[in-house]
Design a protein around this motif. Structure first.
Motif, PDB file in Angstrom:
ATOM      1  N   VAL A  58       0.847  -1.207   0.000  1.00 40.19           N
ATOM      2  CA  VAL A  58       0.000   0.000   0.000  1.00 40.19           C
ATOM      3  C   VAL A  58       0.878   1.251   0.000  1.00 40.19           C
ATOM      4  O   VAL A  58       1.841   1.353   0.759  1.00 40.19           O
ATOM      5  CB  VAL A  58      -0.937   0.001   1.219  1.00 40.19           C
ATOM      6  N   SER A  77      -7.617  -4.989   2.454  1.00 41.84           N
ATOM      7  CA  SER A  77      -8.170  -5.050   1.090  1.00 41.84           C
ATOM      8  C   SER A  77      -8.809  -3.726   0.673  1.00 41.84           C
ATOM      9  O   SER A  77      -8.945  -3.437  -0.521  1.00 41.84           O
ATOM     10  CB  SER A  77      -9.186  -6.185   0.973  1.00 41.84           C
ATOM     11  N   GLY A  80      -5.914  -1.914  -1.174  1.00 38.82           N
ATOM     12  CA  GLY A  80      -5.050  -2.615  -2.111  1.00 38.82           C
ATOM     13  C   GLY A  80      -4.077  -3.586  -1.484  1.00 38.82           C
ATOM     14  O   GLY A  80      -3.213  -4.134  -2.181  1.00 38.82           O
TER      15      GLY A  80
END
Length: 213
Positions: A58, A77, A80
């Motif tokens: 991330v 999630s 990313g």
């Protein structure tokens, strides 16, 4: 000059009741404090960096997403990554924690895996856990290996972005005075010095960001 290292609320109250010429606060004055005759003069700024483990893919998050991670509403999630989030925070009463929670709107709602009593401990905890996220003052994070600062709404945390206001997770360091009481000559001289270019290196050495010229 004598200095009593207490919290922001105590410093503001001391300026209000006259027990101190200048109160110190790591937050801006509230409307009701200003309307009661208090004046806040910002002498320095603190960029609160959002840090993740160096292995975390991330790179960028919004303030809202950071809040969702810290309150347990979402896992990696959302931004990313993958897996559960281990949120690392500071202890109650920490100025850094107060600044972080007030800006992200997460007061009393953070779900922390660890609650630590120093910036160094937060950095070490994030280094040792690939799922971790934490926050720490910019000056403590720069040059550290094993962690990385994520950008917030596309803006990196740096002295320049804190000074120009584009980096959102920051707090002011404020000298509070009472407009009902004129500052003594020594107190005014101290205030003038704190606001001068001469104080900039001292501010940096203390881990804060001087005001822009």
């Amino acid at each position: 000059v004598t200095y009593d290292p207490t919290g922001s609320g105590t410093g503001i109250e001391a300026a209000s009741n006259g027990s101190a010429d200048i109160g110190l606060s790591s937050r801006a004055l509230k409307d009701e404090e200003a309307s009661a005759g208090l004046e806040g003069t910002t002498v320095a700024l603190d960029g609160i960096a959002i840090i993740v483990n160096a292995e975390n893919p991330v790179e960028d998050m919004s303030v809202e997403q950071i809040a969702q991670l810290f309150t347990g509403e979402a896992d990696w999630s959302l931004v990313g990554g993958e897996g559960e989030v281990a949120c690392i925070g500071r202890e109650a009463g920490s100025g850094t924690r107060d600044g972080f929670e007030s800006i992200t709107g997460t007061e009393d709602t953070c779900v922390l895996s660890q609650e630590l009593t120093s910036t160094g401990a937060v950095i070490e905890a994030v280094k040792s856990n690939p799922a971790a996220i934490g926050y720490a003052s910019l000056s403590a994070v720069e040059g550290q290996e094993g962690i990385k600062m994520v950008t917030v709404d596309g803006v990196a945390c740096s002295e320049e972005t804190v000074q120009d206001g584009t980096y959102k997770i920051q707090r002011p360091f404020v000298m509070v005075t009472n407009s009902a009481n004129e500052l003594s000559e020594p107190a005014q001289a101290f205030m003038d010095f704190a606001l001068s270019d001469e104080a900039d290196d001292l501010i940096r050495d203390a881990g804060a960001v001087p005001m822009a010229e």
